[in-house]
Design a protein around this motif. Structure first.
Motif, mmCIF file in Angstrom:
data_model
loop_
_atom_site.group_PDB
_atom_site.id
_atom_site.type_symbol
_atom_site.label_atom_id
_atom_site.label_comp_id
_atom_site.label_asym_id
_atom_site.label_seq_id
_atom_site.Cartn_x
_atom_site.Cartn_y
_atom_site.Cartn_z
ATOM 1 N N LYS A 180 42.235 14.304 48.743
ATOM 2 C CA LYS A 180 42.198 15.743 48.973
ATOM 3 C C LYS A 180 41.604 16.447 47.764
ATOM 4 N N VAL A 181 41.289 17.724 47.942
ATOM 5 C CA VAL A 181 40.827 18.560 46.847
ATOM 6 C C VAL A 181 41.811 19.710 46.701
ATOM 7 N N ALA A 182 41.740 20.372 45.555
ATOM 8 C CA ALA A 182 42.659 21.475 45.300
ATOM 9 C C ALA A 182 41.923 22.801 45.381
ATOM 10 N N ILE A 183 42.572 23.787 45.961
ATOM 11 C CA ILE A 183 42.062 25.156 45.972
ATOM 12 C C ILE A 183 42.792 25.910 44.860
ATOM 13 N N ALA A 184 42.011 26.575 44.012
ATOM 14 C CA ALA A 184 42.611 27.231 42.852
ATOM 15 C C ALA A 184 42.003 28.609 42.634
ATOM 16 N N LYS A 185 42.711 29.411 41.832
ATOM 17 C CA LYS A 185 42.216 30.725 41.423
ATOM 18 C C LYS A 185 42.137 30.740 39.905
ATOM 19 N N PHE A 186 41.059 31.348 39.362
ATOM 20 C CA PHE A 186 40.906 31.430 37.915
ATOM 21 C C PHE A 186 40.055 32.649 37.581
ATOM 22 N N ALA A 187 40.173 33.140 36.366
ATOM 23 C CA ALA A 187 39.400 34.293 35.923
ATOM 24 C C ALA A 187 38.358 33.832 34.913
ATOM 25 N N LEU A 188 37.104 34.246 35.131
ATOM 26 C CA LEU A 188 36.021 33.855 34.233
ATOM 27 C C LEU A 188 34.944 34.925 34.262
ATOM 28 N N ARG A 189 34.503 35.311 33.061
ATOM 29 C CA ARG A 189 33.411 36.273 32.907
ATOM 30 C C ARG A 189 33.662 37.581 33.651
ATOM 31 N N GLY A 190 34.847 38.094 33.435
ATOM 32 C CA GLY A 190 35.127 39.441 33.905
ATOM 33 C C GLY A 190 35.642 39.585 35.314
ATOM 34 N N ILE A 229 27.210 47.158 20.169
ATOM 35 C CA ILE A 229 27.225 47.281 21.626
ATOM 36 C C ILE A 229 28.556 46.802 22.185
ATOM 37 N N GLY A 230 29.162 47.568 23.056
ATOM 38 C CA GLY A 230 30.414 47.188 23.703
ATOM 39 C C GLY A 230 30.315 47.399 25.205
ATOM 40 N N LYS A 231 31.458 47.317 25.889
ATOM 41 C CA LYS A 231 31.510 47.496 27.345
ATOM 42 C C LYS A 231 32.147 48.828 27.682
ATOM 43 N N GLY A 232 31.724 49.386 28.801
ATOM 44 C CA GLY A 232 32.304 50.641 29.256
ATOM 45 C C GLY A 232 32.193 50.752 30.763
ATOM 46 N N TYR A 233 33.176 51.398 31.357
ATOM 47 C CA TYR A 233 33.175 51.611 32.809
ATOM 48 C C TYR A 233 32.838 53.071 33.074
ATOM 49 N N GLU A 234 31.835 53.275 33.943
ATOM 50 C CA GLU A 234 31.437 54.638 34.273
ATOM 51 C C GLU A 234 32.227 55.130 35.473
ATOM 52 N N ASP A 235 32.987 56.190 35.270
ATOM 53 C CA ASP A 235 33.805 56.763 36.347
ATOM 54 C C ASP A 235 32.918 57.541 37.321
ATOM 55 N N ILE A 277 35.969 49.696 27.367
ATOM 56 C CA ILE A 277 36.821 48.534 27.600
ATOM 57 C C ILE A 277 36.503 47.505 26.516
ATOM 58 N N THR A 278 37.506 47.130 25.751
ATOM 59 C CA THR A 278 37.290 46.198 24.646
ATOM 60 C C THR A 278 37.607 44.766 25.075
ATOM 61 N N ASP A 279 37.184 43.807 24.246
ATOM 62 C CA ASP A 279 37.488 42.393 24.516
ATOM 63 C C ASP A 279 38.993 42.158 24.485
ATOM 64 N N ASP A 280 39.701 42.926 23.647
ATOM 65 C CA ASP A 280 41.153 42.793 23.578
ATOM 66 C C ASP A 280 41.795 43.257 24.888
ATOM 67 N N ASP A 281 41.220 44.303 25.496
ATOM 68 C CA ASP A 281 41.731 44.775 26.789
ATOM 69 C C ASP A 281 41.573 43.679 27.846
ATOM 70 N N LEU A 282 40.430 43.006 27.834
ATOM 71 C CA LEU A 282 40.171 41.956 28.817
ATOM 72 C C LEU A 282 41.048 40.734 28.573
ATOM 73 N N ALA A 283 41.371 40.472 27.298
ATOM 74 C CA ALA A 283 42.191 39.311 26.968
ATOM 75 C C ALA A 283 43.641 39.491 27.398
ATOM 76 N N HIS A 284 44.056 40.732 27.600
ATOM 77 C CA HIS A 284 45.444 40.999 27.979
ATOM 78 C C HIS A 284 45.538 41.592 29.378
#
Length: 344
Positions: A138-148, A63-69, A77-84
């Motif tokens: 104070k607190v910090a506002i940040a941006k991060f990528a997680l789970r897609g 089982i892998g991931k795919g985007y439906e157009d 879409i592979t895990d390697d695509d997401l990693a880069h």
């Protein structure tokens, strides 16, 4: 905290400083989960992953991931695509600003994580950032990528660790339009005073004292059924009278809250403006006696009058009693004299 497996490895970046970190879940669920079963034979109901083209069940490895157009075409879409991904936050928590805590709307708060230092080289910059948080408050506002997807986050200090709270993007929070009552309502000062008193009476609470009673009750039901016993019955709900008056409801709420805390329920909520009444002034809130002495003199006069009246009553009663006795004696003597004459 016991060793918890990290779910993401990366770095915190602010300015030219980079701190290797590991992302660890800061929360856990204690809810009781159920299985779907076939009620006739208790067999498990399972969901099978079946390929619709081959009409067969496939394994996780297949089982892998795919985007439906839009036209139905599937783009794999592979895990390697997401990693880069061409995204600077793919492996970095990028701090974009430091702001006061009250700038964060609680509605935006999402899942929470702990950030663990990623090895010995991270100890110095990690501690520096933590202490900077403490001193600046104070607190910090940040941006991060997680789970897609890329997310917004807030960094703050919890104990000796740095925590990351996921935040919803501002456009993900709905505006509360049309939810407030559209009827014009006036709230008077006495109602606000009673509401304040109820808040004060309920007071604060240690969150550590709170627990999931629903889960505990559910565990009792499961244990009883496992032992072949009847599940415990639910307690009868407390009967409460229907209160239509807001002031009466507030007063009853304050009284109930005081009784539950073992306080005197009849003590007044707070000092209210004195009403014109023939009765004496009640005690102030908290059970303290009034220091006013303006009404002490009339009280003494009333006592003196009462005493005089009592003495006068006693004298009148005594004199009446004595007169009655004398009259009775005279009548007795007259009867004896009459009897002697008849005998002669």
């Amino acid at each position: 905290m016991l060793h918890v497996r990290s779910i993401w490895n990366g770095a915190i970046s602010f300015g030219l400083v980079s701190i290797p970190i590991k992302l660890v879940n800061a929360t856990e669920s204690h809810s009781i989960s159920f299985r779907q079963i076939h009620t006739e034979d208790m067999g498990r109901i399972r969901y099978r992953k079946v390929c619709e083209l081959e009409d067969r069940e496939v394994s996780t490895a297949e089982i892998g991931k795919g985007y439906e157009d839009a036209d139905g075409t599937i783009i794999p879409i592979t895990d390697d695509d997401l990693a880069h991904l061409p995204l600077p936050t793919a492996k970095t928590i990028e701090i974009v600003a430091f702001v006061p805590t009250d700038r964060i709307d609680p509605l935006q708060m999402d899942a929470a994580y702990y950030l663990a230092a990623g090895g010995a080289p991270a100890a110095k910059p990690y501690t520096l950032l933590r202490e900077a948080f403490k001193r600046s408050q104070k607190v910090a506002i940040a941006k991060f990528a997680l789970r897609g997807r890329e997310r917004l986050g807030m960094l703050r200090v919890v104990g000796d660790a740095i925590a990351l709270h996921g935040l919803l993007w501002p456009d993900e929070v709905r505006a509360p339009e049309g939810l407030a009552p559209d009827t014009k309502v006036t709230v008077n000062d006495k109602e606000l005073d009673l509401a304040d008193a109820l808040m004060d009476t309920l007071g604060e609470i240690d969150l550590e004292d709170l627990h999931d009673e629903y889960r505990e009750a559910l565990e009792e039901v499961v244990a009883a059924k496992a032992a072949g016993e009847a599940p415990p019955e639910a307690p009868e709900p407390a009967k409460t009278g229907k209160v239509l008056d807001l002031m009466a409801a507030l007063e009853k709420s304050v009284k109930a809250a005081k009784e539950s805390r073992g306080e005197e329920a009849e003590a007044e909520v707070r000092q209210m403006p004195a009403r014109k009444s023939a009765r004496s002034t009640p005690k102030q809130a908290g059970g303290k006696k009034s220091t006013s002495t303006a009404k002490k003199t009339p009280a003494k006069k009333t006592t003196a009058k009462t005493a005089k009246s009592t003495q006068g009553t006693k004298k009148t009663t005594t004199s009446k009693s004595t007169a009655t006795k004398k009259t009775a004696a005279k009548k007795t003597a007259a009867k004896k004299a009459t009897s002697r004459k008849r005998t002669a």
